[in-house]
Scaffold this active site. Sequence first.
Site, PDB file in Angstrom:
ATOM      1  N   GLU A  63      -1.510  -1.059  -6.046  1.00  0.00           N
ATOM      2  CA  GLU A  63      -2.618  -0.221  -6.570  1.00  0.00           C
ATOM      3  C   GLU A  63      -2.077   0.451  -7.589  1.00  0.00           C
ATOM      4  O   GLU A  63      -1.037   1.097  -7.801  1.00  0.00           O
ATOM      5  CB  GLU A  63      -3.008   0.621  -5.570  1.00  0.00           C
ATOM      6  CG  GLU A  63      -4.259  -0.031  -4.884  1.00  0.00           C
ATOM      7  CD  GLU A  63      -4.709   1.032  -3.825  1.00  0.00           C
ATOM      8  OE1 GLU A  63      -6.030   1.521  -3.803  1.00  0.00           O
ATOM      9  OE2 GLU A  63      -3.932   1.689  -3.034  1.00  0.00           O
TER      10      GLU A  63
ATOM     11  N   ASP B 241      -3.323   1.371   6.870  1.00  0.00           N
ATOM     12  CA  ASP B 241      -2.612   1.068   5.881  1.00  0.00           C
ATOM     13  C   ASP B 241      -2.302  -0.334   5.558  1.00  0.00           C
ATOM     14  O   ASP B 241      -2.338  -0.993   4.691  1.00  0.00           O
ATOM     15  CB  ASP B 241      -1.093   1.610   5.953  1.00  0.00           C
ATOM     16  CG  ASP B 241      -1.525   3.216   5.932  1.00  0.00           C
ATOM     17  OD1 ASP B 241      -2.221   3.750   5.274  1.00  0.00           O
ATOM     18  OD2 ASP B 241      -0.601   4.053   6.387  1.00  0.00           O
TER      19      ASP B 241
ATOM     20  N   ASP C  84       0.759  -1.124   0.154  1.00  0.00           N
ATOM     21  CA  ASP C  84       0.025  -0.241   0.069  1.00  0.00           C
ATOM     22  C   ASP C  84       0.865   1.081  -0.146  1.00  0.00           C
ATOM     23  O   ASP C  84       1.904   1.186   0.999  1.00  0.00           O
ATOM     24  CB  ASP C  84      -0.803  -0.008   1.187  1.00  0.00           C
ATOM     25  CG  ASP C  84      -1.749   1.324   1.091  1.00  0.00           C
ATOM     26  OD1 ASP C  84      -2.283   1.539   0.230  1.00  0.00           O
ATOM     27  OD2 ASP C  84      -1.977   2.124   2.659  1.00  0.00           O
TER      28      ASP C  84
END
Length: 371
Positions: free
Chosen positions: A271, A352, A187
């Site tokens: 991501e 997170d 992340d």
Amino acid sequence: MNRAYKYRVYPTAEQEQLLTDTFGSCRFVYNHYLALQSENYQQGKAYRNKTACNNDCNRILKQEQPWLKQVDKFALTNAIYALDSAYQRFFRRQGGYPRFKSRHHSRMSYTTNYTNGNIAVLAGEIKLPKLGKVGAVVHRRAPEDWRLKQATVSRESDGSYYVSVLYEYEAAIMPQAVNPEQVIGLDYKSDGLYMDSDGRCCGMPHYYRKNQKKLTKAQRKLKAKQLQSVNYRKQQKKIARIAKKAANQRKDYLHKKSTEIANRYDLVCVEDLSLRALANRGFGNGKATMDNGYGSFLTMLKYKLEERGKRLIRIEKWYASSKTCSRCGAVKMMPLSVRRYECNCGMSMDRDLNAAINIRNRGYEIYLKAA
Ligand SMILES: [Zn+2]
């Protein structure tokens, strides 16, 4: 697959002059066609494609400006193509309207193409079109079977020169089987680098942050000096030195981290962030976003994984990794100020880490579907 090797080069005074002329010619051609396209654009005329511009450059512009004939012709073509890419990004709404390149503020560089042995990496020298052999620190050589494609010559703000040589090669790599234990999610963290799905937080090293502070201080000092005075130029040089050191430190660190991950894991899930969108979101953390190098980190990670027969999976942008409970799948609003994810199912976790686990799970799901 593509791979670039970057070499420090030491041009002679004569070669340096030709380099300066080439940088200048590329900038001239770029700005010339930008002005022309802008005029067309304002008058509602059609956009001229890159082939038309390149033909115009060869048939007309070079007759009007004969000095353009003295520099590498591929460099000029690539400048025209770079302008076209900037326009294509603008048309796709991925970037702003192209801007004029200034002599003082733009990076000095040009790209040339390989044909018939015009570029070569030799012992202690690099051969380039028009320039001939330029003295170089050849710290590594590409394997014999790699094909040379392009070379990009650049001058850094501290006056040093580099040549980045781009190769293409066939990858005869067997895809690795993925062990579910060896799947990890990352992340993105704007104030560090990432949090992984095993709960390890990766920040930028202390020495890098220290150097960044030094840089900010030096830049503040510059503002206090009289514009274009001797001290002003001295301070500018100092800033360029610190900035270069910081950039190198960051690159080394990102290489180290990406190699570690590529060695250790079979599948890495991240991501698909549009860094630009993040930077422009206006949290006041745009600088951190642009400066921590997450984009180049992902580029390194991708090729290192591929070299090992492994994969990087990018999760679609809309996937609500931070809003979803990684245990029960419930979705809720999570303002940025809330640092812990607490769910009705009893799950309580660092925000997170929860996001990193979701990214891992979603990525593994995508992998299984495709397999
Ligand atoms: Zn839950």
